[in-house]
Design a protein around this motif. Structure first.
Motif, PDB file in Angstrom:
ATOM      1  N   THR A  78     -10.818   1.865 -65.818  1.00 43.99           N
ATOM      2  CA  THR A  78      -9.767   1.165 -66.555  1.00 43.99           C
ATOM      3  C   THR A  78      -9.703   1.726 -67.974  1.00 43.99           C
ATOM      4  O   THR A  78     -10.594   2.464 -68.399  1.00 43.99           O
ATOM      5  CB  THR A  78     -10.051  -0.345 -66.596  1.00 43.99           C
ATOM      6  N   PRO A  79      -8.658   1.388 -68.745  1.00 46.64           N
ATOM      7  CA  PRO A  79      -8.531   1.964 -70.093  1.00 46.64           C
ATOM      8  C   PRO A  79      -9.758   1.687 -70.962  1.00 46.64           C
ATOM      9  O   PRO A  79     -10.248   0.558 -71.027  1.00 46.64           O
ATOM     10  CB  PRO A  79      -7.281   1.280 -70.657  1.00 46.64           C
ATOM     11  N   ILE A  80     -10.222   2.741 -71.602  1.00 50.43           N
ATOM     12  CA  ILE A  80     -11.338   2.623 -72.546  1.00 50.43           C
ATOM     13  C   ILE A  80     -10.741   2.382 -73.926  1.00 50.43           C
ATOM     14  O   ILE A  80      -9.966   3.197 -74.425  1.00 50.43           O
ATOM     15  CB  ILE A  80     -12.215   3.887 -72.550  1.00 50.43           C
ATOM     16  N   GLY A  81     -11.088   1.263 -74.546  1.00 53.35           N
ATOM     17  CA  GLY A  81     -10.640   0.952 -75.898  1.00 53.35           C
ATOM     18  C   GLY A  81     -11.777   1.127 -76.880  1.00 53.35           C
ATOM     19  O   GLY A  81     -12.890   0.635 -76.647  1.00 53.35           O
ATOM     20  N   LEU A  82     -11.522   1.854 -77.967  1.00 53.54           N
ATOM     21  CA  LEU A  82     -12.576   2.154 -78.947  1.00 53.54           C
ATOM     22  C   LEU A  82     -12.004   2.009 -80.343  1.00 53.54           C
ATOM     23  O   LEU A  82     -10.897   2.477 -80.614  1.00 53.54           O
ATOM     24  CB  LEU A  82     -13.101   3.566 -78.705  1.00 53.54           C
ATOM     25  N   VAL A  83     -12.755   1.354 -81.245  1.00 48.23           N
ATOM     26  CA  VAL A  83     -12.288   1.164 -82.615  1.00 48.23           C
ATOM     27  C   VAL A  83     -13.325   1.678 -83.613  1.00 48.23           C
ATOM     28  O   VAL A  83     -14.535   1.678 -83.340  1.00 48.23           O
ATOM     29  CB  VAL A  83     -11.974  -0.316 -82.931  1.00 48.23           C
ATOM     30  N   ILE A  84     -12.833   2.134 -84.760  1.00 44.65           N
ATOM     31  CA  ILE A  84     -13.652   2.624 -85.869  1.00 44.65           C
ATOM     32  C   ILE A  84     -13.146   1.925 -87.122  1.00 44.65           C
ATOM     33  O   ILE A  84     -11.992   2.123 -87.519  1.00 44.65           O
ATOM     34  CB  ILE A  84     -13.516   4.157 -86.041  1.00 44.65           C
ATOM     35  N   MET A  85     -13.962   1.105 -87.738  1.00 41.31           N
ATOM     36  CA  MET A  85     -13.513   0.357 -88.908  1.00 41.31           C
ATOM     37  C   MET A  85     -13.657   1.193 -90.180  1.00 41.31           C
ATOM     38  O   MET A  85     -14.632   1.930 -90.341  1.00 41.31           O
ATOM     39  CB  MET A  85     -14.316  -0.941 -89.040  1.00 41.31           C
ATOM     40  N   ASN A  86     -12.676   1.087 -91.076  1.00 39.38           N
ATOM     41  CA  ASN A  86     -12.772   1.709 -92.397  1.00 39.38           C
ATOM     42  C   ASN A  86     -13.622   0.817 -93.305  1.00 39.38           C
ATOM     43  O   ASN A  86     -13.492  -0.410 -93.280  1.00 39.38           O
ATOM     44  CB  ASN A  86     -11.384   1.866 -93.021  1.00 39.38           C
ATOM     45  N   THR A  87     -14.492   1.438 -94.091  1.00 34.22           N
ATOM     46  CA  THR A  87     -15.373   0.655 -94.970  1.00 34.22           C
ATOM     47  C   THR A  87     -15.363   1.114 -96.419  1.00 34.22           C
ATOM     48  O   THR A  87     -15.828   0.403 -97.296  1.00 34.22           O
ATOM     49  CB  THR A  87     -16.831   0.715 -94.456  1.00 34.22           C
ATOM     50  N   ASP A  88     -14.837   2.321 -96.714  1.00 35.20           N
ATOM     51  CA  ASP A  88     -14.932   2.853 -98.073  1.00 35.20           C
ATOM     52  C   ASP A  88     -13.591   3.356 -98.586  1.00 35.20           C
ATOM     53  O   ASP A  88     -13.514   4.304 -99.338  1.00 35.20           O
ATOM     54  CB  ASP A  88     -15.984   3.982 -98.111  1.00 35.20           C
ATOM     55  N   GLN A  89     -12.513   2.710 -98.159  1.00 32.15           N
ATOM     56  CA  GLN A  89     -11.203   3.116 -98.655  1.00 32.15           C
ATOM     57  C   GLN A  89     -11.016   2.614-100.089  1.00 32.15           C
ATOM     58  O   GLN A  89     -11.431   1.510-100.437  1.00 32.15           O
ATOM     59  CB  GLN A  89     -10.087   2.592 -97.744  1.00 32.15           C
ATOM     60  N   LYS A  90     -10.430   3.448-100.943  1.00 36.73           N
ATOM     61  CA  LYS A  90     -10.147   3.088-102.335  1.00 36.73           C
ATOM     62  C   LYS A  90      -8.661   3.313-102.595  1.00 36.73           C
ATOM     63  O   LYS A  90      -8.249   4.334-103.152  1.00 36.73           O
ATOM     64  CB  LYS A  90     -11.008   3.921-103.293  1.00 36.73           C
ATOM     65  N   SER A  91      -7.874   2.341-102.169  1.00 37.74           N
ATOM     66  CA  SER A  91      -6.421   2.487-102.215  1.00 37.74           C
ATOM     67  C   SER A  91      -5.888   2.622-103.629  1.00 37.74           C
ATOM     68  O   SER A  91      -4.823   3.224-103.848  1.00 37.74           O
ATOM     69  CB  SER A  91      -5.762   1.293-101.517  1.00 37.74           C
ATOM     70  N   LYS A  92      -6.618   2.091-104.610  1.00 34.98           N
ATOM     71  CA  LYS A  92      -6.148   2.188-105.999  1.00 34.98           C
ATOM     72  C   LYS A  92      -6.055   3.633-106.476  1.00 34.98           C
ATOM     73  O   LYS A  92      -5.305   3.947-107.412  1.00 34.98           O
ATOM     74  CB  LYS A  92      -7.068   1.408-106.935  1.00 34.98           C
ATOM     75  N   ASP A  93      -6.792   4.544-105.816  1.00 36.16           N
ATOM     76  CA  ASP A  93      -6.720   5.963-106.185  1.00 36.16           C
ATOM     77  C   ASP A  93      -5.333   6.546-105.933  1.00 36.16           C
ATOM     78  O   ASP A  93      -5.026   7.650-106.396  1.00 36.16           O
ATOM     79  CB  ASP A  93      -7.755   6.769-105.392  1.00 36.16           C
ATOM     80  N   TYR A  94      -4.499   5.817-105.181  1.00 34.23           N
ATOM     81  CA  TYR A  94      -3.176   6.336-104.812  1.00 34.23           C
ATOM     82  C   TYR A  94      -2.028   5.557-105.445  1.00 34.23           C
ATOM     83  O   TYR A  94      -0.859   5.854-105.177  1.00 34.23           O
ATOM     84  CB  TYR A  94      -3.032   6.325-103.285  1.00 34.23           C
ATOM     85  N   SER A  95      -2.342   4.581-106.288  1.00 33.96           N
ATOM     86  CA  SER A  95      -1.288   3.766-106.880  1.00 33.96           C
ATOM     87  C   SER A  95      -0.341   4.593-107.756  1.00 33.96           C
ATOM     88  O   SER A  95       0.843   4.264-107.895  1.00 33.96           O
ATOM     89  CB  SER A  95      -1.899   2.634-107.709  1.00 33.96           C
ATOM     90  N   HIS A  96      -0.860   5.704-108.309  1.00 29.70           N
ATOM     91  CA  HIS A  96      -0.026   6.515-109.196  1.00 29.70           C
ATOM     92  C   HIS A  96       1.038   7.318-108.443  1.00 29.70           C
ATOM     93  O   HIS A  96       1.955   7.863-109.061  1.00 29.70           O
ATOM     94  CB  HIS A  96      -0.899   7.473-110.015  1.00 29.70           C
ATOM     95  N   ILE A  97       0.925   7.409-107.105  1.00 31.42           N
ATOM     96  CA  ILE A  97       1.943   8.148-106.342  1.00 31.42           C
ATOM     97  C   ILE A  97       2.691   7.204-105.394  1.00 31.42           C
ATOM     98  O   ILE A  97       3.262   7.643-104.398  1.00 31.42           O
ATOM     99  CB  ILE A  97       1.326   9.347-105.580  1.00 31.42           C
TER     100      ILE A  97
END
Length: 358
Positions: A78-97
Motif C-alpha cells: 500500500t502507499p508508503i507515507g513519509l514525513v520530514i519535519m523542518n526544525t531550523d527554518q529562519k524565515s526572517k532572513d527572507y523578509s527583505h525580498i
C-alpha cells in the motif's frame, strides 16, 4: 500538477522549505520489501544541510517518520507515507525580498504563473524539496539491491577543476571520504579549496555530478517516447539548479567518427557484451546490460551575498542582496539526489518490464 514522478513506482512530494515539513507518498512499491530505516537515515544524512564548511549552515537533522505502508519492517504494497519535519527554518532572513525578485531564482516565474509566491527560502522551488526525493530514492535503492543493481554518483568537476579520470580508473568507495564527494583525494583537496575561496568571495560556483549504474539487466526502457535515457534525463533535469544532462559519450561523441564510436559486440559465455561503451549502456532507448553512466551539470547557486539589480512586484528598480544560509556550491550535497532520482527511474522501469512480456 507536476509534483509526481514515475508510472508504477510512483512518488508524489509535498511541502515547502520554510513550512512545517516535507513529505512523500510512494506508490507501487512491491509488498514484502524489507525497509531498512537505518539505510534511509544514512542517505538523508548525505543530503542534509550543515554537514561541512562548504555547505549551507542551516541545521536540519532530516529525521523522518514513516506513517503508512510498512508493517513489521516490510512494505505492505500500500502507499508508503513519509514525513520530514523542518526544525531550523529562519524565515526572517527572507523578509527583505518579500516583494522583490531574486535574479535567476523562480521568484518571478512563480509569481507570474500563480499570482502568489512563498518567498521564504523559495517555498516549493527550494532545493529543500529534494529531501523527500532522497527518502523515496533510498527505498528504491533497497528494491534495486534485490536485482543486484547499484547506483553510485560522485563529483567530477567544480568550476574549471575537472577530474581527469574515467570512472573505471577510480575507486568509487572513496567518494564519501571527503566533504566534496570526489573519489580522487588530490582533486578533492583542490575542489574544496576552490569552493571555500568562492564562499569567502561571497559568491557561488557550479559543477558536475557523474553517476554510474552497474548490474542493469538487458531490456529496461520503452520505445519510443519512454526511452530509458529520456526518463533518466527528465529525472535529472527536474533537480533544482540542473542545466545539462549527457549520457555515454555525450557531447564528446560528436568529435568521433562512426567507426570509432560504434560499440562492437562479442560473446562472453551466454552473454552478449560490447568491447567499448560509448552508448552508455543504452541502445535504442533500452538497456544493453553494460554500465550506464551519465553527467549532470549544476549551475552556480543563484543566491549570492552581493548586491544585484532587480525589480519589485510593482515593477520598480531595486537592489537585492542575499542573506541567510546558502550553499556556495551545490554539487557535494547533490550526489545523493542524483543517485535517488536514478534509482527511482530504474525501479519504475524494472516494474514496467514485468508487464510487457509473458
Amino acid at each position: 500538477m507536476g509534483n509526481s514522478f514515475g508510472r508504477i513506482f510512483r512518488i508524489s512530494t509535498f511541502g515547502e522549505s520554510h513550512g512545517l515539513g516535507l513529505g512523500v507518498i510512494i506508490e507501487g512499491c512491491p509488498a514484502g520489501l524489507p525497509i531498512d530505516e537505518d539505510f534511509i537515515r544514512e542517505e538523508m544524512q548525505r543530503r542534509k544541510p550543515g554537514q561541512s564548511k562548504i555547505t549551507t549552515q542551516r541545521k536540519e537533522e532530516d529525521e523522518f517518520q514513516i506513517l503508512s505502508g510498512v508493517f513489521e519492517g516490510k512494505s505492505t504494497g500500500t502507499p508508503i507515507g513519509l514525513v520530514i519535519m523542518n526544525t531550523d527554518q529562519k524565515s526572517k532572513d527572507y523578509s527583505h525580498i518579500a516583494d522583490k525578485f531574486r535574479p535567476s531564482h523562480a521568484d518571478f516565474t512563480y509569481f507570474e504563473k500563480y499570482g502568489i509566491r512563498d518567498y521564504r527560502g523559495g517555498g516549493r522551488s527550494s532545493a529543500r524539496e529534494t529531501a523527500a526525493r532522497v527518502a523515496a530514492g533510498a527505498i528504491a535503492k533497497l528494491f534495486l539491491t534485490h536485482y543486484g543493481i547499484t547506483v553510485q554518483a560522485f563529483v567530477s568537476q567544480v568550476g574549471d577543476l575537472k577530474l581527469g579520470k574515467s570512472y573505471q580508473e577510480l575507486d568509487l568507495a572513496k567518494t564519501e571520504d571527503n566533504i566534496v564527494r570526489c573519489p580522487d583525494p588530490e582533486t578533492a583537496d583542490r575542489m574544496i579549496e576552490l569552493i571555500d575561496q568562492v564562499r569567502k568571495d561571497r559568491d557561488t560556483i557550479g559543477g558536475i555530478v557523474s553517476c554510474v549504474v552497474k548490474g542493469t539487466p538487458v531490456g529496461l526502457g520503452e520505445p519510443v517516447f519512454d526511452r530509458l535515457h529520456a526518463d533518466m534525463g527528465k529525472a535529472m533535469l527536474s533537480i533544482n539548479a540542473v542545466k545539462g544532462f549527457e549520457y555515454g559519450s555525450g557531447f564528446e561523441g560528436v568529435k568521433m567518427r562512426g567507426s570509432q564510436h560504434n560499440d562492437a559486440f562479442y560473446q562472453e559465455g551466454n552473454r552478449v557484451r560490447t568491447r567499448t561503451n560509448h552508448s552508455g549502456g543504452i541502445q535504442g532507448g533500452i538497456s544493453n546490460g553494460e554500465d550506464i553512466y551519465f553527467n549532470v551539470a549544476f549551475k552556480p547557486v543563484a543566491t549570492i551575498m552581493q548586491d544585484q539589480e532587480s525589480v519589485s512586484e510593482s515593477g520598480e528598480s531595486v537592489v537585492v542582496s542575499g542573506k541567510g544560509r546558502h550553499d556556495p556550491c551545490v554539487v557535494p550535497r547533490a550526489v545523493p539526489i542524483v543517485e535517488a532520482m536514478a534509482a527511482l527511474v530504474l525501479a519504475d522501469h524494472l516494474l514496467i518490464s514485468r508487464t510487457n512480456k509473458l
